[in-house]
Write a protein that holds these residues in place. Structure first.
Motif, PDB file in Angstrom:
ATOM      1  N   SER A  25       0.837  -1.207   0.000  1.00 52.04           N
ATOM      2  CA  SER A  25       0.000   0.000   0.000  1.00 52.04           C
ATOM      3  C   SER A  25       0.867   1.250   0.000  1.00 52.04           C
ATOM      4  O   SER A  25       0.567   2.226  -0.703  1.00 52.04           O
ATOM      5  CB  SER A  25      -0.931   0.001   1.217  1.00 52.04           C
TER       6      SER A  25
ATOM      7  N   ILE B 136       1.188   3.996  -3.060  1.00 50.18           N
ATOM      8  CA  ILE B 136       0.971   5.428  -2.838  1.00 50.18           C
ATOM      9  C   ILE B 136       2.131   6.243  -3.407  1.00 50.18           C
ATOM     10  O   ILE B 136       1.936   7.270  -4.066  1.00 50.18           O
ATOM     11  CB  ILE B 136       0.806   5.700  -1.323  1.00 50.18           C
TER      12      ILE B 136
ATOM     13  N   LEU C 192      -5.362  12.159  -3.537  1.00 46.41           N
ATOM     14  CA  LEU C 192      -5.802  10.772  -3.646  1.00 46.41           C
ATOM     15  C   LEU C 192      -4.957   9.856  -2.774  1.00 46.41           C
ATOM     16  O   LEU C 192      -5.478   8.976  -2.079  1.00 46.41           O
ATOM     17  CB  LEU C 192      -5.732  10.310  -5.109  1.00 46.41           C
TER      18      LEU C 192
ATOM     19  N   ILE D 121      -6.415   7.580   0.192  1.00 45.44           N
ATOM     20  CA  ILE D 121      -6.231   6.123   0.132  1.00 45.44           C
ATOM     21  C   ILE D 121      -5.395   5.650   1.328  1.00 45.44           C
ATOM     22  O   ILE D 121      -5.721   4.653   1.974  1.00 45.44           O
ATOM     23  CB  ILE D 121      -5.556   5.717  -1.193  1.00 45.44           C
TER      24      ILE D 121
ATOM     25  N   GLY E 210      -7.309   5.527   4.472  1.00 48.63           N
ATOM     26  CA  GLY E 210      -8.164   4.345   4.492  1.00 48.63           C
ATOM     27  C   GLY E 210      -7.412   3.112   4.961  1.00 48.63           C
ATOM     28  O   GLY E 210      -7.927   2.322   5.771  1.00 48.63           O
TER      29      GLY E 210
END
Length: 364
Positions: free
Chosen positions: A239, A243, A325, A329, A332
């Protein structure tokens, strides 16, 4: 509504009102920072709150000696002693340190220009503020000081950058990676300023080398620890790598298409931010150390790329969309990790992020 989500909602609301010009007074940015500060200061949550940091502070308060204490960064030890002297309690001393973190972030916000405001509220706060304000406390202080150092750098104040950068090293040695990449980016872009930058880099190298030599036992213990400590999952860190790649790709779309220049920015930024991230992702497959390094890359990548925007004199609207974004993200994924460890079911900690508890209603 969950307190963490409420904190981020106030943050996003403030930047939205500012972008829409509904509110133009800078006080709009202080309010969400102060609210998040209350969450941080009065919490009895955060994976390492009880298991590590309160125990460390208790050991300092009682004058105990241990290998861990002897290896701790001197800046953090000094601040801990001051906090303990003021509060007389390891419980409240940790909250006092959280207050210092928030004040450092607030200092950055108060002095921020438009680009720094967008970075803080679209990326840093959603993605990093809870983890580094409530859990990785030493690294959080180092990151906050580095933000102030980077802010000084953007204003051409090299002396203040050098001072704050050095102080940040005294709170967490790993911040050397962040400072090194920022300096390397400046050198790769430099022309008339190159000699001064080389002197600064030599000074930075000397300081980090001295820290390495004088604290070798501590670093050796960390290397041994992480070599035996595997990542929790085979896909851990993806993740963060995703990113970073998202931010970099949209940065290139924003800059290369508009500058009609060579691919020098592409090669330079790939070398500075993408290549190290891919290497650390590979390391994360076999060692937890890779995840720690990826966390630092997640922090430093926007700083390096914003300096590129400073150099090209472009607004980079696509980049800011990418950063927003990435922040959303990333937030989250952070909240998902809170949920996975609900009541400490994953880590076994007595002070998980969820359910959120305050110091007034919970104590293990």
């Amino acid at each position: 509504m969950d307190v963490y989500i409420l904190g981020l909602a106030t943050s996003y609301l403030s930047i939205a009102l500012w972008q829409l010009r509904v509110l133009v007074n800078r006080v709009v940015f202080s309010l969400p920072i102060l609210f998040i500060g209350l969450i941080i200061v009065f919490r009895y949550s955060g994976t390492d709150t009880y298991g590590i940091y309160e125990n460390i502070l208790k050991s300092i308060l009682e004058g105990q000696e241990s290998e861990l204490l002897s290896g701790l960064e001197p800046g953090f030890v000094t601040l801990s002693k001051i906090s303990l002297w003021i509060t007389g309690s390891e419980i409240w001393a940790l909250r006092f340190i959280g207050l210092i973190f928030i004040l450092l972030v607030l200092g950055f916000i108060v002095r921020a220009d438009k680009l720094e405001i967008k970075f803080a509220f679209l990326y840093f706060i959603p993605l990093l503020i809870y983890q580094y304000g409530m859990n990785a406390v030493r690294a959080g202080l180092a990151l906050a000081l580095t933000l102030l150092a980077w802010q000084a750098l953007r204003r051409g104040n090299w002396a203040l950058f050098g001072f704050l950068g050095t102080v940040s090293l005294l709170f967490h040695y790993s911040i050397a990676l962040v400072l090194g990449l920022i300096l390397l980016g400046e050198i790769l872009r430099a022309s008339p300023k190159l000699p001064r930058l080389i002197v600064i880099l030599l000074g930075f190298t000397t300081i980090t080398s001295l820290l390495l030599l004088t604290r070798w036992d501590y670093f050796e213990s960390k290397i041994t620890l992480y070599s035996d400590y595997e990542s929790p999952y085979a896909y851990s860190g993806l993740s963060r790598t995703g990113i970073i790649l998202l931010i970099w790709v949209l940065f290139l779309i924003a800059v290369v298409n508009k500058t009609k220049t060579t691919f020098t920015p592409v090669i330079r930024t790939f070398t500075l931010v993408v290549l190290p991230s891919l290497i650390f992702q590979g390391l994360a497959l076999v060692s937890y150390a890779g995840l720690r390094l990826l966390e630092l890359m997640t922090f430093v990548v926007p700083l390096v790329l914003i300096r590129e925007l400073d150099h090209t004199k472009k607004a980079g609207k696509t980049f800011w969309v990418g950063l927003a974004l990435a922040g959303l993200i990333g937030a989250g994924f952070v909240y998902r990790s809170f949920l996975v460890d609900y009541n400490g079911q994953l880590t076994g900690t007595l002070t998980p992020f969820l359910p959120y508890r305050t110091i007034f209603d919970y104590k293990p």
